[in-house]
Motif scaffolding. Structure first.
Motif, PDB file in Angstrom:
ATOM      1  N   ILE A  44       0.829  -1.199   0.000  1.00 47.23           N
ATOM      2  CA  ILE A  44       0.000   0.000   0.000  1.00 47.23           C
ATOM      3  C   ILE A  44       0.865   1.252   0.000  1.00 47.23           C
ATOM      4  N   ALA A  93       0.023   5.241   0.380  1.00 48.40           N
ATOM      5  CA  ALA A  93      -1.121   6.055   0.794  1.00 48.40           C
ATOM      6  C   ALA A  93      -1.187   7.405   0.088  1.00 48.40           C
ATOM      7  N   GLU A 117      -0.514  -0.802  -4.557  1.00 49.81           N
ATOM      8  CA  GLU A 117      -1.889  -0.297  -4.588  1.00 49.81           C
ATOM      9  C   GLU A 117      -1.912   1.082  -3.946  1.00 49.81           C
ATOM     10  N   ASN A 118      -2.358   2.075  -4.699  1.00 54.82           N
ATOM     11  CA  ASN A 118      -2.454   3.443  -4.185  1.00 54.82           C
ATOM     12  C   ASN A 118      -3.798   3.642  -3.500  1.00 54.82           C
ATOM     13  N   ARG A 119      -3.752   4.083  -2.236  1.00 52.89           N
ATOM     14  CA  ARG A 119      -4.963   4.405  -1.473  1.00 52.89           C
ATOM     15  C   ARG A 119      -4.793   5.805  -0.886  1.00 52.89           C
ATOM     16  N   GLY A 122      -4.919   5.296   3.488  1.00 57.27           N
ATOM     17  CA  GLY A 122      -4.154   4.091   3.185  1.00 57.27           C
ATOM     18  C   GLY A 122      -3.386   3.571   4.377  1.00 57.27           C
ATOM     19  N   TYR A 153      -5.687   1.794   6.722  1.00 60.21           N
ATOM     20  CA  TYR A 153      -6.094   0.522   6.110  1.00 60.21           C
ATOM     21  C   TYR A 153      -5.093  -0.575   6.467  1.00 60.21           C
TER      22      TYR A 153
END
Length: 326
Positions: free
Chosen positions: A36, A38, A67-69, A77, A80
């Protein structure tokens, strides 16, 4: 035992190998690993995460997917990952502002996290200097001149990539140390800071070298100082604030890999070993330097110490300067 010592003991224990976790670590990774970030794609943190993901995919023999959050200053992110299962299949790649964010952001229950309590450090892999720059057209040639003009009554301001960023904090530290009140102008990210400093719409700005090094080499920007404990490998001719007489101002930015609290010790060791190997690869070092990022490395305790020290230090500085983010 001091608060800092208690925090170090407790936080180090959370990252220590647990014998009971050995069996779980042996079967890892059982499926793709999600890394991740963020923040949005395209920034320094995202670019470096993708370099590591490519190499870790080969070493772990499972896909490592970035994965970009983004959102809420990185809190979405980050939180998460804090709530993810500590099985090694969800990891966080974060820059140092992840420690500062809980002290300056008004976080909701869904995005609230503790940098020192909710994560298992794996490795501090990269160091980024903070650099003070100005357009050559401003005529400002040094920090000494900047401070002298501020004391003489010239209206000046400095830009940063956001309220509560390390760049904002170092700007206020310089104000205090020099006895001036150069106004802070917060932006949303480094790109608009660079654009407005280039256009001389704001006299100076604090950024990381990767965003400005080509402009410096081309003569469009002048680097006045860096805020780290020593000179930058990327900008070796630029003095530190310490060299200029501001001995109490030493702020380094960094990036690090971590997992949720309770990540098994065997997984921590495996990831740490792989990352240290990756950081010695010639092509990886070349890519990092091309991004104006200095490779780091070492044991998990190095990142543990960095997080605890930063948390204690920046909590005090945020309160002292009354810093809040929007």
């Amino acid at each position: 035992m001091s608060f800092k010592r208690r925090e170090m003991v407790r936080f180090s224990a959370a990252a220590t190998v647990l014998v009971a976790s050995g069996a779980r670590a042996q079967s890892w990774p059982a499926r793709p690993v999600t890394l991740i970030v963020a923040f949005p794609a395209g920034g320094d943190t995202d670019a470096v995460a993708r370099i590591y993901a490519e190499k870790l995919t080969l070493q772990l023999k499972q896909p490592v997917i970035v994965e970009n959050r983004p959102g809420a200053g990185g809190a979405i992110g980050t939180a998460y990952v804090a709530k993810a299962a500590p099985d090694g299949h969800t990891l966080l790649y974060a820059p140092s502002p992840f420690v500062i964010a809980p002290h300056v952001l008004r976080l909701s229950a869904a995005t609230r996290y503790s940098a020192t309590e909710d994560f298992t450090p794996v490795i501090k892999d990269a160091r980024l200097q903070l650099v003070l720059v100005t357009a050559t057209s401003t005529g400002i040639r040094s920090v000494e001149q900047l401070i002298a003009e501020a004391k003489a009554g010239r209206t000046l301001s400095y830009a940063s990539p956001g309220a509560g960023s390390p760049m904002h904090i170092v700007g206020e530290m310089l104000n205090k140390a020099a006895g001036v009140s150069i106004a802070h102008v917060p932006y949303r990210g480094s790109a608009p800071v660079v654009a407005d400093v280039l256009g001389a719409h704001v006299p100076v700005g604090w950024v990381t070298p990767g965003t400005v090094v080509e402009h410096i080499r081309a003569g469009r920007l002048r680097a006045l100082a860096v805020a780290g404990s020593d000179r930058s490998r990327v900008l070796p001719d630029v003095p530190t604030l310490k060299e200029l007489g501001y001995k109490g101002i030493q702020v380094d930015a960094w990036q690090g890999l971590m997992g949720p609290k309770g990540l098994p010790g065997g997984i921590v060791r495996t990831l740490n070993q792989h990352m240290n190997e990756i950081l010695k690869m010639r092509e990886v070092v070349a890519k990092l330097i091309s991004l104006s990022i200095e490779p780091a490395g070492g044991e998990p305790i190095g990142l543990t110490q960095q997080i605890v020290q930063d948390d204690e230090r920046f909590e005090k500085l945020v309160k002292e300067f009354g810093i809040r983010a929007d």
